[in-house]
Scaffold this active site. Sequence first.
Site, PDB file in Angstrom:
ATOM      1  N   ASN A  78     -27.606  13.728 128.346  1.00  0.00           N
ATOM      2  CA  ASN A  78     -26.542  13.036 127.594  1.00  0.00           C
ATOM      3  C   ASN A  78     -25.802  12.066 128.515  1.00  0.00           C
ATOM      4  O   ASN A  78     -25.380  11.005 128.080  1.00  0.00           O
ATOM      5  CB  ASN A  78     -25.469  13.999 127.076  1.00  0.00           C
ATOM      6  CG  ASN A  78     -26.023  15.178 126.344  1.00  0.00           C
ATOM      7  OD1 ASN A  78     -26.856  15.875 126.870  1.00  0.00           O
ATOM      8  ND2 ASN A  78     -25.553  15.393 125.129  1.00  0.00           N
ATOM      9  N   CYS A  79     -25.645  12.495 129.775  1.00  0.00           N
ATOM     10  CA  CYS A  79     -24.842  11.692 130.705  1.00  0.00           C
ATOM     11  C   CYS A  79     -25.453  10.312 130.922  1.00  0.00           C
ATOM     12  O   CYS A  79     -24.765   9.384 131.323  1.00  0.00           O
ATOM     13  CB  CYS A  79     -24.717  12.422 132.042  1.00  0.00           C
ATOM     14  SG  CYS A  79     -24.265  14.138 131.811  1.00  0.00           S
ATOM     15  N   ARG A 106     -36.853  33.051 134.644  1.00  0.00           N
ATOM     16  CA  ARG A 106     -36.936  33.371 136.082  1.00  0.00           C
ATOM     17  C   ARG A 106     -36.548  34.817 136.342  1.00  0.00           C
ATOM     18  O   ARG A 106     -37.038  35.446 137.264  1.00  0.00           O
ATOM     19  CB  ARG A 106     -36.033  32.438 136.888  1.00  0.00           C
ATOM     20  CG  ARG A 106     -36.572  31.024 136.928  1.00  0.00           C
ATOM     21  CD  ARG A 106     -35.897  30.180 138.000  1.00  0.00           C
ATOM     22  NE  ARG A 106     -36.530  28.882 138.053  1.00  0.00           N
ATOM     23  CZ  ARG A 106     -36.077  27.791 137.423  1.00  0.00           C
ATOM     24  NH1 ARG A 106     -34.971  27.856 136.722  1.00  0.00           N
ATOM     25  NH2 ARG A 106     -36.721  26.654 137.520  1.00  0.00           N
ATOM     26  N   SER A 116     -33.398  19.335 126.174  1.00  0.00           N
ATOM     27  CA  SER A 116     -33.146  19.098 127.589  1.00  0.00           C
ATOM     28  C   SER A 116     -33.114  17.622 127.947  1.00  0.00           C
ATOM     29  O   SER A 116     -33.824  17.181 128.841  1.00  0.00           O
ATOM     30  CB  SER A 116     -34.235  19.816 128.403  1.00  0.00           C
ATOM     31  OG  SER A 116     -33.819  20.002 129.721  1.00  0.00           O
TER      32      SER A 116
HETATM   33  C1  LIG Z   1     -22.390  10.134 126.316  1.00  0.00           C
HETATM   34  C2  LIG Z   1     -22.133  11.402 127.074  1.00  0.00           C
HETATM   35  C3  LIG Z   1     -21.945  11.353 128.445  1.00  0.00           C
HETATM   36  C4  LIG Z   1     -21.676  12.528 129.145  1.00  0.00           C
HETATM   37  N1  LIG Z   1     -21.514  12.445 130.501  1.00  0.00           N
HETATM   38  C5  LIG Z   1     -21.279  13.573 131.199  1.00  0.00           C
HETATM   39  C6  LIG Z   1     -21.133  13.551 132.618  1.00  0.00           C
HETATM   40  O1  LIG Z   1     -21.233  12.475 133.237  1.00  0.00           O
HETATM   41  N2  LIG Z   1     -20.904  14.712 133.257  1.00  0.00           N
HETATM   42  C7  LIG Z   1     -20.800  15.919 132.577  1.00  0.00           C
HETATM   43  O2  LIG Z   1     -20.594  16.955 133.194  1.00  0.00           O
HETATM   44  N3  LIG Z   1     -20.942  15.977 131.240  1.00  0.00           N
HETATM   45  C8  LIG Z   1     -21.174  14.834 130.547  1.00  0.00           C
HETATM   46  N4  LIG Z   1     -21.310  14.903 129.187  1.00  0.00           N
HETATM   47  C9  LIG Z   1     -21.118  16.194 128.512  1.00  0.00           C
HETATM   48  C10 LIG Z   1     -22.378  17.013 128.489  1.00  0.00           C
HETATM   49  O3  LIG Z   1     -23.462  16.244 128.028  1.00  0.00           O
HETATM   50  C11 LIG Z   1     -22.150  18.208 127.547  1.00  0.00           C
HETATM   51  O4  LIG Z   1     -21.131  18.984 128.122  1.00  0.00           O
HETATM   52  C12 LIG Z   1     -23.410  19.039 127.388  1.00  0.00           C
HETATM   53  O5  LIG Z   1     -24.414  18.279 126.754  1.00  0.00           O
HETATM   54  C13 LIG Z   1     -23.107  20.267 126.561  1.00  0.00           C
HETATM   55  O6  LIG Z   1     -24.306  20.989 126.466  1.00  0.00           O
HETATM   56  P1  LIG Z   1     -24.572  22.041 125.321  1.00  0.00           P
HETATM   57  O7  LIG Z   1     -25.946  22.553 125.530  1.00  0.00           O
HETATM   58  O8  LIG Z   1     -23.449  22.996 125.277  1.00  0.00           O
HETATM   59  O9  LIG Z   1     -24.484  21.226 123.954  1.00  0.00           O
HETATM   60  P2  LIG Z   1     -25.294  19.967 123.414  1.00  0.00           P
HETATM   61  O10 LIG Z   1     -25.709  19.051 124.496  1.00  0.00           O
HETATM   62  O11 LIG Z   1     -24.445  19.406 122.309  1.00  0.00           O
HETATM   63  O12 LIG Z   1     -26.602  20.619 122.778  1.00  0.00           O
HETATM   64  C14 LIG Z   1     -26.549  21.434 121.648  1.00  0.00           C
HETATM   65  C15 LIG Z   1     -27.826  21.262 120.848  1.00  0.00           C
HETATM   66  O13 LIG Z   1     -27.836  22.254 119.836  1.00  0.00           O
HETATM   67  C16 LIG Z   1     -28.386  21.692 118.671  1.00  0.00           C
HETATM   68  N5  LIG Z   1     -27.929  22.460 117.512  1.00  0.00           N
HETATM   69  C17 LIG Z   1     -26.659  22.610 117.061  1.00  0.00           C
HETATM   70  N6  LIG Z   1     -26.624  23.390 115.964  1.00  0.00           N
HETATM   71  C18 LIG Z   1     -27.909  23.744 115.702  1.00  0.00           C
HETATM   72  C19 LIG Z   1     -28.524  24.528 114.687  1.00  0.00           C
HETATM   73  N7  LIG Z   1     -27.815  25.117 113.742  1.00  0.00           N
HETATM   74  N8  LIG Z   1     -29.864  24.665 114.727  1.00  0.00           N
HETATM   75  C20 LIG Z   1     -30.594  24.077 115.704  1.00  0.00           C
HETATM   76  N9  LIG Z   1     -30.064  23.320 116.674  1.00  0.00           N
HETATM   77  C21 LIG Z   1     -28.738  23.156 116.681  1.00  0.00           C
HETATM   78  C22 LIG Z   1     -27.864  20.262 118.657  1.00  0.00           C
HETATM   79  O14 LIG Z   1     -28.666  19.428 117.848  1.00  0.00           O
HETATM   80  C23 LIG Z   1     -27.942  19.907 120.149  1.00  0.00           C
HETATM   81  O15 LIG Z   1     -29.168  19.287 120.445  1.00  0.00           O
HETATM   82  C24 LIG Z   1     -21.591  13.759 128.470  1.00  0.00           C
HETATM   83  C25 LIG Z   1     -21.795  13.801 127.073  1.00  0.00           C
HETATM   84  C26 LIG Z   1     -22.067  12.643 126.383  1.00  0.00           C
HETATM   85  C27 LIG Z   1     -22.293  12.710 124.892  1.00  0.00           C
END
Ligand SMILES: Cc1cc2nc3c(=O)[nH]c(=O)nc-3n(C[C@H](O)[C@H](O)[C@H](O)COP(=O)(O)OP(=O)(O)OC[C@H]3O[C@@H](n4cnc5c(N)ncnc54)[C@H](O)[C@@H]3O)c2cc1C
Length: 267
Positions: A59-60, A39, A56
């Site tokens: 997880n929640c 954007r 995308s």
């Molecule tokens: C069951 C559950 C319920 C949740 N409920 C809530 C909620 O209700 N409210 C809330 O605010 N948060 C919630 N969360 C937390 C929220 O989902 C996380 O804070 C958020 O997903 C973090 O996003 P991220 O992009 O930092 O990491 P992630 O979601 O962990 O994404 C990182 C991605 O990077 C990829 N990756 C890592 N290393 C590599 C590599 N070397 N090469 C290629 N790819 C790689 C991984 O495979 C993953 O797909 C929940 C989480 C879970 C698991």
Amino acid sequence: MIQQTDSQSTGLQTAKPRRRVLVVGGVAGGASCAARLRRLDESVEIVIFDRGPYVSFANCGLPYYVGNVISDESRLLVASREMFHERFNIEVHTETEVTSIDRSACAITVRDLRTGETRTEPYDVLVLSPGAAPIRPPLPGVDLPGVFAVRTIPDSRRIRSWIAERSAKTAVVVGGGFIGLEMVENLIHRELAVTVLEKLPQLMPPLDPEMAVPLGEHLASKGVQLHLGDGLARIEERDGGSLIVVAESGARLFADLVILAIGVRLV
Ligand SMILES: Cc1cc2nc3c(=O)[nH]c(=O)nc-3n(C[C@H](O)[C@H](O)[C@H](O)COP(=O)(O)OP(=O)(O)OC[C@H]3O[C@@H](n4cnc5c(N)ncnc54)[C@H](O)[C@@H]3O)c2cc1C
């Protein structure tokens, strides 16, 4: 006289190389960063790499997918590879792991997890958003079949299949924090008898004890067994594939499946 070679003086358009932004991790952080960047700047090339099969996703929603509150798996997908391409002109490589970064050469090495092939991808800007991984403590039995963490769509799919195929009736949830309690709620919804094993003397450790007590009473009123102030020691397999969660106190909790929800670590 100094020779003028820029496009204004020659009247020619000199093609400026497109800046290339690579994003490692395509879930909440990586995907929203990439979309926001598009954007702000239509000219850069943006490529996302994720080692998982989806980008995308919500997880929640995963506990609620296990609980059948969300029954259609596709509702967990906020955006797809195709949508990123069509709407944002962002290229997405799933099942592609970034294995190393060469900062001096401004390049990363990636491995296609389907074919095993590796290649190098140059970048001008590299965004790291690899998230976290569930903690699996180095205790006997944590890798037994029927012991699950909840982090990805395939994780929740495996839990659903396990419940269906084994007609599971009992579960132990290790960890009484946010994700553990969401799993409790959803396993009850699936009519399983649930026990929570929590090392601290209260549920939801971030809350004041006064706030956690009514929560425990509510869960008890739903039939949940609370086993507080006791940690996980090991997990044993019984004949027939069901499990025994052995606590540090020596208590033995029987279960058809075990959910580990004891926090995350950096990847
Ligand atoms: C069951 C559950 C319920 C949740 N409920 C809530 C909620 O209700 N409210 C809330 O605010 N948060 C919630 N969360 C937390 C929220 O989902 C996380 O804070 C958020 O997903 C973090 O996003 P991220 O992009 O930092 O990491 P992630 O979601 O962990 O994404 C990182 C991605 O990077 C990829 N990756 C890592 N290393 C590599 C590599 N070397 N090469 C290629 N790819 C790689 C991984 O495979 C993953 O797909 C929940 C989480 C879970 C698991």
